[in-house]
Design a protein around this motif. Structure first.
Motif, PDB file in Angstrom:
ATOM      1  N   ILE A 144       0.948  -1.058  -0.023  1.00  0.00           N
ATOM      2  CA  ILE A 144      -0.103   0.068  -0.143  1.00  0.00           C
ATOM      3  C   ILE A 144       0.742   1.181   0.090  1.00  0.00           C
ATOM      4  CG2 ILE A 144      -2.039  -0.975   1.296  1.00  0.00           C
ATOM      5  CD1 ILE A 144      -0.827   0.320   3.720  1.00  0.00           C
ATOM      6  N   ASP A 145       0.501   2.334  -0.480  1.00  0.00           N
ATOM      7  CA  ASP A 145       1.162   3.405  -0.271  1.00  0.00           C
ATOM      8  C   ASP A 145       0.322   4.334   1.028  1.00  0.00           C
ATOM      9  OD1 ASP A 145       2.654   3.214  -2.414  1.00  0.00           O
ATOM     10  OD2 ASP A 145       1.320   4.325  -3.916  1.00  0.00           O
ATOM     11  N   GLY A 146       0.915   4.359   2.209  1.00  0.00           N
ATOM     12  CA  GLY A 146       0.286   4.623   3.224  1.00  0.00           C
ATOM     13  C   GLY A 146       1.152   4.665   4.375  1.00  0.00           C
ATOM     14  N   LEU A 147       0.877   4.267   5.820  1.00  0.00           N
ATOM     15  CA  LEU A 147       1.761   4.512   6.788  1.00  0.00           C
ATOM     16  C   LEU A 147       1.163   3.413   7.766  1.00  0.00           C
ATOM     17  CD1 LEU A 147       0.157   6.180   9.318  1.00  0.00           C
ATOM     18  CD2 LEU A 147       0.857   7.939   8.024  1.00  0.00           C
ATOM     19  N   ASP A 148       2.322   2.945   8.805  1.00  0.00           N
ATOM     20  CA  ASP A 148       1.918   1.926   9.808  1.00  0.00           C
ATOM     21  C   ASP A 148       2.470   2.298  11.024  1.00  0.00           C
ATOM     22  OD1 ASP A 148       4.391   0.615   9.622  1.00  0.00           O
ATOM     23  OD2 ASP A 148       3.622  -0.947   8.306  1.00  0.00           O
TER      24      ASP A 148
ATOM     25  N   ASN B 274       5.831 -12.456  30.908  1.00  0.00           N
ATOM     26  CA  ASN B 274       6.870 -13.131  30.458  1.00  0.00           C
ATOM     27  C   ASN B 274       6.956 -13.243  28.851  1.00  0.00           C
ATOM     28  OD1 ASN B 274       8.096 -13.665  33.139  1.00  0.00           O
ATOM     29  ND2 ASN B 274       6.567 -15.483  33.192  1.00  0.00           N
ATOM     30  N   GLY B 275       6.213 -12.525  28.282  1.00  0.00           N
ATOM     31  CA  GLY B 275       5.989 -12.693  26.761  1.00  0.00           C
ATOM     32  C   GLY B 275       6.152 -11.201  26.223  1.00  0.00           C
ATOM     33  N   LEU B 276       5.914 -11.024  24.856  1.00  0.00           N
ATOM     34  CA  LEU B 276       5.845  -9.846  24.220  1.00  0.00           C
ATOM     35  C   LEU B 276       4.521  -9.463  23.493  1.00  0.00           C
ATOM     36  CD1 LEU B 276       9.256  -9.781  22.633  1.00  0.00           C
ATOM     37  CD2 LEU B 276       8.602  -8.591  24.474  1.00  0.00           C
ATOM     38  N   LEU B 277       3.789  -8.573  23.736  1.00  0.00           N
ATOM     39  CA  LEU B 277       2.662  -8.301  23.533  1.00  0.00           C
ATOM     40  C   LEU B 277       2.997  -7.108  22.235  1.00  0.00           C
ATOM     41  CD1 LEU B 277      -0.570  -8.540  23.437  1.00  0.00           C
ATOM     42  CD2 LEU B 277      -0.762  -6.638  24.568  1.00  0.00           C
ATOM     43  N   SER B 278       2.435  -7.240  21.016  1.00  0.00           N
ATOM     44  CA  SER B 278       2.800  -6.136  19.927  1.00  0.00           C
ATOM     45  C   SER B 278       1.398  -6.072  19.193  1.00  0.00           C
ATOM     46  CB  SER B 278       3.874  -6.721  18.949  1.00  0.00           C
ATOM     47  OG  SER B 278       3.831  -7.902  18.519  1.00  0.00           O
ATOM     48  N   GLY B 279       1.347  -4.742  18.389  1.00  0.00           N
ATOM     49  CA  GLY B 279       0.341  -4.411  17.866  1.00  0.00           C
ATOM     50  C   GLY B 279       0.788  -3.694  16.736  1.00  0.00           C
ATOM     51  N   LYS B 280      -0.077  -3.713  15.539  1.00  0.00           N
ATOM     52  CA  LYS B 280       0.370  -2.766  14.428  1.00  0.00           C
ATOM     53  C   LYS B 280      -0.998  -2.409  13.816  1.00  0.00           C
ATOM     54  CE  LYS B 280       2.681  -3.430  10.114  1.00  0.00           C
ATOM     55  NZ  LYS B 280       3.649  -4.244   9.396  1.00  0.00           N
ATOM     56  N   LEU B 281      -1.107  -1.049  13.480  1.00  0.00           N
ATOM     57  CA  LEU B 281      -2.120  -0.396  12.585  1.00  0.00           C
ATOM     58  C   LEU B 281      -1.618   0.166  11.358  1.00  0.00           C
ATOM     59  CD1 LEU B 281      -4.001   1.556  15.462  1.00  0.00           C
ATOM     60  CD2 LEU B 281      -4.717  -0.519  14.280  1.00  0.00           C
ATOM     61  N   PHE B 282      -2.485  -0.305  10.168  1.00  0.00           N
ATOM     62  CA  PHE B 282      -1.954   0.251   8.840  1.00  0.00           C
ATOM     63  C   PHE B 282      -3.060   0.747   8.246  1.00  0.00           C
ATOM     64  CE2 PHE B 282      -3.179  -2.878   5.901  1.00  0.00           C
ATOM     65  CZ  PHE B 282      -3.383  -4.133   6.497  1.00  0.00           C
ATOM     66  N   ALA B 283      -2.719   1.623   7.104  1.00  0.00           N
ATOM     67  CA  ALA B 283      -3.796   2.547   6.505  1.00  0.00           C
ATOM     68  C   ALA B 283      -3.221   2.948   5.225  1.00  0.00           C
ATOM     69  CB  ALA B 283      -4.421   3.520   7.082  1.00  0.00           C
ATOM     70  N   GLY B 284      -3.781   2.979   4.082  1.00  0.00           N
ATOM     71  CA  GLY B 284      -3.216   3.737   2.798  1.00  0.00           C
ATOM     72  C   GLY B 284      -4.173   3.232   1.698  1.00  0.00           C
ATOM     73  N   ARG B 285      -3.513   3.376   0.441  1.00  0.00           N
ATOM     74  CA  ARG B 285      -4.214   3.055  -0.668  1.00  0.00           C
ATOM     75  C   ARG B 285      -3.574   2.234  -1.413  1.00  0.00           C
ATOM     76  NH1 ARG B 285      -7.014   8.953  -2.487  1.00  0.00           N
ATOM     77  NH2 ARG B 285      -8.716   8.427  -0.758  1.00  0.00           N
TER      78      ARG B 285
END
Lengths: 426, 141
Positions: A182-186, A195-206
């Motif tokens: 996509i052309d956009g951002l995240d 004891n673990g890792l929590l991760s998250g991601k959001l992306f948006a674009g065209r």
């Protein structure tokens, strides 16, 4: 076929050269920096106070053959044709190059181009990544520009054969995905939890992409809005991820062109059945991925669901399980995948024959099949692996979506696919 | 049980069972870091989470690619061969995510890099540990 006039050919060659020229341009601009980077690496100063440049690449040389001419086997629906009874290199062979330019330990620019057999039947290189990445802190980062999409877990490294266990990502699961970037951002964030890792991601674009629609016609996906994200939890050998993404299509599917080439002469189809429109309609992709990776054992389990607002494509579900165990340089693997779609309630038209036409068109997106995969990976030496794989596909004759150019008389839904590939990175 | 596949590999590859290198994970003694858990070291070296307990950015350093210590470190850390570690990094590099640890050109460069930055973290042969460094993780044999 008509003959091309010489000036047409010249224009075509020039257009192709133009498409490649930016690669050369980037190389020219960056080559003096490359020397500087090497000098910086050997100097005592450890920090990237200077701009440093890294050039990398990946690729696959692969051949594929099916045991039937009833339909053509493709890696995903971005390919307009695929493998039949003769060996072909177009399903899996590809080459990618990437430049990473580090401005500081926190900021880098990444450019990636890939040449592979794609929507228009050519191998014209695509600019797949072109973004700036900045880490605001060790646990929060932003990327902007042209980015890989992660609709599903492992979805943004589908083309990097060397990084994957099986010869190609299971088409039952990933095959309907025609979106790569996509052309956009995240934005992404990670923090420790229990004891673990929590991760998250959001992306948006065209989307800037196109997809093959049939008879050599493309569906222009450009301008379609995409947004999505995931939540991921990693603890020891376990990793689980929930993903969701949505695409709102900007442009209409080229139904009328497709019907004309299919031999139909009709008034504009969507004027007769407006509910079949795809433009301004959304598709929703949900998935769960679970990976267990400990020492020589690797197990992947994934499920997805695709829902279309429009009845033009059937909604579908898919899943796969893949298990691999490493013995030295050899890693045999065994997988099973399944995909199926649900029949839609179709819009009806008072005009005679149109309902049958609608049903015929929607039936092109029907899936009902499972695949058993057996293969092996041999790590020949550093950065070079060879793979051999057999896929036994068992489906209904109506399972058409994940194949190209099915022959209505000879297609019974069953196919055995043989593949060999050499994956490398540099 | 865990050593069984490793033994099998050694037999399969015909690797002579010479004395193994013994990597220990060290930081700059000035960093203020006392200990790290194996999971924390995995997160730093595999680029999952590079934040030290004191909030500073962790800067991992790898031994040279041909080093036996490097292979031994990843075997003990995650029970993976270097081919698998390379495949892991190729996924992250080519999807435009985290970068791998900086690969030093020699053992002495590892020592230099460790000394030059408070957030540096590396693995070295136990016999090379001196007062400039603090051992933050040792592996069970």
């Amino acid at each position: 076929m008509f003959m091309r006039r010489p000036n047409q050919i010249r224009v075509k060659v020039a257009a192709r050269l133009l498409k490649w020229s930016w690669v050369g341009l980037v190389a020219c601009v960056l080559s003096p920096l490359c020397g500087a980077a090497n000098a910086a690496n050997t100097a005592d100063a450890p920090d990237a106070d200077r701009i440093s440049l890294q050039l990398h690449g990946f690729g696959t040389l692969g051949v594929t053959r099916a045991d039937t001419g009833g339909a053509e086997y493709v890696r995903d629906l971005s390919q307009p044709a695929g493998a039949g009874k003769r060996w072909t290199a177009k399903v899996d062979s590809l080459l990618g190059v990437q430049a990473n330019m580090l401005f500081s330990p926190q900021t880098e620019a990444v450019l990636q181009a890939v040449s592979r057999y794609h929507f228009d039947g050519s191998h014209d290189p695509e600019l797949t990544w072109a973004f700036l990445h900045h880490d605001f802190s060790p646990d929060f980062s932003l990327r902007a520009g042209r980015l890989g999409t992660e609709f599903y877990m492992l979805g943004d490294s589908r083309l990097v054969g060397y990084s994957n266990l099986s010869l190609r990502p299971p088409p039952d699961f990933y095959g309907s995905l025609v979106f790569s970037y996509i052309d956009g951002l995240d934005v992404s964030t990670t923090f420790p939890m229990a004891n673990g890792l929590l991760s998250g991601k959001l992306f948006a674009g065209r989307s800037p992409e196109k997809a093959p629609f049939g008879f050599g016609i493309d569906w222009d996906l450009s301008g379609s809005n995409m947004a999505g994200g995931y939540l991921d939890y990693l603890n020891g050998p376990w990793q689980i991820r929930f993903s969701h993404a949505q695409v709102r299509f900007k442009r209409e599917i080229p139904i009328d062109d497709w019907l004309v080439l299919g031999g139909f002469t009709l008034p504009p189809y969507l004027s007769m059945v407006p509910d079949m429109a795809m433009a301004r309609q959304a598709a929703h992709f949900s998935s769960i991925g679970l990976v267990f990776d400990q020492g020589p054992l690797n197990i992947q389990l994934m499920f997805n669901q695709i829902r279309h607002d429009s009845p033009a494509y059937e909604d579908s579900k898919a899943g796969y399980a893949l298990a691999a165990y490493r013995f030295g340089e050899l890693t045999p693997y065994l997988g099973i995948s399944r995909s199926f779609s649900m029949e839609e309630t179709l819009p009806s038209s008072p005009l005679p024959g149109i309902d049958a036409l609608t049903a015929m068109m929607v039936s092109q997106s029907h899936i009902d099949q499972y695949t058993v995969t057996l293969g092996g990976r041999w790590d020949i030496r550093k950065n070079l692996a060879m793979k051999a794989q057999v896929d036994w596909i068992n489906g209904k004759p109506s399972s058409l979506f994940l194949f190209k150019n099915p022959d209505p008389i000879n297609w019974d839904g069953n196919m055995t696919v043989y593949s060999l590939a050499l994956d490398f990175v540099f | 049980m865990r050593t069984l596949p490793l033994l099998l590999i050694c037999v399969l590859l015909g690797v002579a069972s010479g004395p193994h290198a013994e990597p220990v994970v060290v930081v700059n003694a000035r960093s203020g870091i006392e200990r790290l858990s194996q999971d924390e070291v995995i997160n730093i070296f595999l680029g999952r989470y590079r934040k030290l307990p004191n909030g500073a950015q962790a800067i991992p350093i790898d031994q040279p690619e041909t080093s036996a210590l490097r292979a031994e470190f990843y075997r003990r850390l995650v029970n993976k061969e270097l081919n698998e570690i390379n495949a892991y990094w190729s996924r992250l590099i080519f999807s435009g995510k985290t970068s791998p640890p900086r690969s030093a050109s020699s053992v002495s460069e590892v020592i230099t890099l460790l000394g030059s930055h408070a957030g540096s973290i590396a693995y070295i042969e136990r016999s090379q540990v001196d007062p400039r460094f603090r051992i933050v993780l040792e592996f069970q044999r």
